[in-house]
Each structure stands twice: as C-alpha cells, then as structure tokens.
Design a protein around this motif. Sequence first.
Motif, short mmCIF file in Angstrom:
data_model
loop_
_atom_site.label_atom_id
_atom_site.label_comp_id
_atom_site.label_asym_id
_atom_site.label_seq_id
_atom_site.Cartn_x
_atom_site.Cartn_y
_atom_site.Cartn_z
N ASN A 316 0.80 -1.22 0.00
CA ASN A 316 0.00 0.00 0.00
C ASN A 316 0.84 1.28 0.00
N GLY A 317 2.16 1.13 0.05
CA GLY A 317 3.00 2.29 -0.10
C GLY A 317 2.89 3.26 1.07
N THR A 318 2.76 4.51 0.78
CA THR A 318 2.75 5.69 1.65
C THR A 318 4.17 6.08 2.03
N PRO A 319 4.49 7.37 1.95
CA PRO A 319 5.82 7.83 2.33
C PRO A 319 6.18 7.48 3.77
N GLN A 320 5.16 7.37 4.67
CA GLN A 320 5.45 7.06 6.06
C GLN A 320 6.10 5.69 6.23
N ALA A 321 5.80 4.77 5.32
CA ALA A 321 6.28 3.39 5.46
C ALA A 321 7.36 3.03 4.44
N MET A 322 7.58 3.89 3.46
CA MET A 322 8.54 3.54 2.41
C MET A 322 9.96 3.46 2.97
N PRO A 323 10.66 2.34 2.75
CA PRO A 323 12.01 2.22 3.27
C PRO A 323 12.98 3.11 2.50
N LYS A 324 14.14 3.28 3.05
CA LYS A 324 15.22 3.88 2.29
C LYS A 324 15.44 3.02 1.06
N THR A 325 15.58 3.62 -0.11
CA THR A 325 15.57 2.85 -1.35
C THR A 325 16.96 2.55 -1.90
N VAL A 326 18.00 3.03 -1.24
CA VAL A 326 19.36 2.75 -1.73
C VAL A 326 20.23 2.20 -0.61
N PHE A 327 21.24 1.46 -1.00
CA PHE A 327 22.20 0.84 -0.09
C PHE A 327 23.45 0.59 -0.91
N PRO A 328 24.58 0.32 -0.30
CA PRO A 328 25.81 0.16 -1.07
C PRO A 328 25.69 -0.92 -2.14
#
Length: 561
Positions: A316-328
Amino acid sequence: MTHDQILAQFGPREAMEYDVVVVGAGPAGLSTAIRLKQLAAEQGKEVNVCVLEKGSEPGAHILSGAVMDPRAINELFPDWKARGAPLNQPVTGDDLLMLSETGSSRTPDFLMPRNFHNEGCYVISLGNVVKWLAEQAEALGVEIFPGFTAAEVLYNDDGSVKGVATGNQGIGKDGEPTEAFQLGMELHAKYTVFAEGARGHLGKQLIAKFDLDKGKDPSSWAIGVKELWEIPADKARPGLVVHTAGWPMTDDTFGGGFLYHLEDNKVTLGFVIGLDYSNPWLSPFEEMQRWKTHPAIKAHIEGGKRLGYGARAINNGTPQAMPKTVFPGGALVGCDAGYLNAARIKGSHAAIKSGMLCAEAAFEAVTAGRSSDELSAYPAAFEKSWLHEELWQTRNFKAWFKKGPTIGKLMTGIEQWFLPKIGVSAPPWTLHRDKPDHEYLKPADQMPKIAYPKPDGVLSFDRLSSVFVSNTNHEENQPAHLTLKNSTVPVQVNLAKYAGPESRYCPAGVYEFVKTDAGEDRLQINAQNCVHCKTCDIKDPTQNIVWVTPEGGGGPNYAGM
C-alpha cells in the motif's frame, strides 16, 4: 544436502559481469533497463544491462487491475502510440458505488474525490504492457533472461552488494541433486536493482540487512484477487471504470471491489482486502466470490465466461512506510520499495517512474567510473518529482479507513475533494500506524465465524478450479518453496489459537490441515498450487512462513491479466 555443500561439491559457479543487473521484468525493472539504454544511446556510451525474470516469460507473473495513468510512459516513450503500446482503451466513465447487501448507491460526479478521477487514463492488461516493454528493452540491447530466479544476494568483502546468484535447477524434494541438476550462475554488477514486486524475497532480506526501514511506519499490505471475463456484447461498456465500497466488508475491515471494461467484450474485476484484518475466519478468496453475486456486479458479467484468475499481495506504499531505497551497490524500485498509490488504486505509473529515476542515477554513477556505493541521486530525484508530490497528497488514505468507514469516507472527502477545491494540494497532517499487519489477527474464539455460500460454478467458483485457469505449474520434484521456521507452530499455535488462518487467507489452496493416520492434525503444503501472491509471508500471525524462490519458470502463466 545444504546449499554450502552443493557449492563445495559442484562449484564454483560461473559468473557474468554487467554494469547493472535488474531483478524482475515488471514495469519497474524493465523501465530501469530501458532508461539506462536510452541514456547510453543519447550520450554515445556503452552500459551493459541484464534483467532476470522468474516467470516463464515477461508478463507471466504480472497481475494488476489495471487502470494506467500514462504520465510516466509518456516520459519513457513519448511515441508509445506509434510504437504500438497496448494502451488501447481510454477510460470513458467512473462509477463509485457504495454497496449494501442487496442495493447500491452511486456517488454523484460532482462529489467524486480527486483520487477516483480517471480522465486521461487507460484500462489495460498490465501483463500485455509488460510484454511490450520487454520487446522495447530487447530492441535497445537489454539482455532478458526469463525462467531464471534471483535466489541469493551476493556481497563484496566490504558488505556492499556484488550482484545475485540464480537458483540451482534439478534439486529433488529430498534436497539432493538429481540427474537434471544444474548449478546456478552468478551475475555481478556495479549496481543491482531489485524490482521483484510487492514483498520481494530478496528485497525483504535487504531491508532487514541494511536496516532500510529504520524510523518508518510498518508497511501496510493488501491482497488483490482478480478474474478476467468475456461478456456478452450487449453488456460491454468499453472504458467504464467501477469501484465499490461497503458490502461484503464489515466496518472493521478495509476492502473494496473494482470492475473495468476492456476492449473486445472483456471485463477485468476483483476485490482488494487490507491484510490488517482481525477476523481469522475471513477468506479474501471467498469474499471476492460472494461480491460477484451482488446485483450491481452480476449485472456486468452475467451470461459471460471466466477466462482467467490470479491473486497478488499489494504494497500500500505511503511515504510514512517507504524504506530507504538505496544501499551500497544497489537500489529498490517499484513495489519492492512501495511506490504505489493505494488511494488512486494505481501503481504501474509509479513503478515506471521510479525505475526511470533509479536508472538516471545509476547511469551517472557507472559512466563516472563509480561502483558499489549508494546511488543517493535516486532518492534525491524522487523527493523533487511529481511522483513524490502525488504520494504525499494521498498518504493518509488507508490510515483514515482504519478508524472506521464513516471517518474514512469523511476524511477522504475532505482531503481529496474539499482541500483541492480551496487550493490546498496536500493535507497538512500525517497519520501513522504502529504495528504490522500480522499482529492484527485476534483469536478465533473471540471473532464471529463467517458462513460463505457454496460456489455455483457460474458466477462463483472454488479455489482449485480457479488455480487451474491461472495456468499455474511447478516442477513437482523440488523442495517446497513455502518454508517453515518451526514445523510445530502451524498446529500448536496457528490452528489452536487462530483456527488455521493460512487455510483461508491463501487464495490458491496451498495450506490445508489434514489428519494423520494417528488422528493428529498436521499442515499439508500444496506448493504446486502457489500463485506467488506472497500473502502467507505477510499475514502469517507468527511470521513462521517464509516464501523463497522455486525453480525458475514455475508459478502462474497469466494471459491477458
């Protein structure tokens, strides 16, 4: 034989090197690959890109409503019409119905909230759009490997992502290699992009390893159960979009139906239920079947024939729950990260846009000679994008409905109808949730049982006949890809306390409690039925079920879905 023992006996695995490896040939993954190749062609540079797809072909595992907002595909391919993209049926009308058990009322057009307006959108088969995107990608030089699962994340010595390994083929049910055994292959990349869809197997691992959800709300999920019908010509209303709320859902459960008229006398319809429901007796599959018997829905499909069936978990998304989208060394795109607008019931445009944003960051890094660092330009670009603005506008939609349907409808009206009328683009308040979906189930003896009607084989159907028309198939002699952390938990906890909810929340009849010869209960896992929806991985109250990848090419083979 363990994985390490197999590698010790048959390894090392062959390795292939790429600039970017993409896991998943859905709209997000293919758009990532396409945009990388477009940028390379525009700037006269070379970027090697491959895409792994666990389905038998691109689109085989794709399931969505779907009404597509063309905003992102307009950016990816401004000439998509000339290229023959299968966006053939413009939306011609919107109906938002409130259902009682036998009646319905339609929301007047002038009161329709912003999120339910679909002017300029298209009713599509997302599977067909994905097949078309795959053709465009291959024409640009993207290597696509269907039938290969990304089963393992590979890491460099410094902990950054090195790439992925495909699953071994030809492992028997006993875990031993058979005569058909083939060792998996390693794909190494400067950056690996994960586009597995909602509740991605590897995405879940990466979120945990890199603590990507730190400080975020628990993710919110739903299950969508869908069918494709062919209807009599006199019932066809091409382009009509129907959404329903109310019956058969009770006030404490979030859910609603959709019915979209495609071209060629086809109708796609389904039901979506939030996986934070509390009654363990509830069956999303059965709710969808009885929803079809409502007079307002039956009127569209009566006299028709069911062509296809499928189910899929929805992030269901939502900015409140969206994880950080990048990692090494990598990134998450599409529903692996939660780029979906639940209020608009749309995710394909968000998947395409997120893939494009990630590709632009990855291209810049690769052509600058970088590798295995964080693509920080990707989340920075998202924060400035129209996609972020759109998701921010609708961030409270699901949370309001958790407070009850009356408050949900009232606040949706305020946030998506009244505020836009007075020039306020996004609500100035943010709602949060404090626990994951699997914690909402209550003990079975505290909740009312639900008596579902028997299927009539005309409008409503059983699970097994439904799985049959999903064209689901798995190689039978392989370890079950639905694994248990503790084999005693299903009977001792789930059955004893929750009346075995896995036998009801699974839309494919995978989980079944049977009696042993000694008269004791045991959980039987019919893994060959699995449509890869991931609901069990999300809703299991003890989080004892872990979905892992089966052999490549297994699962559903959706057509026109």
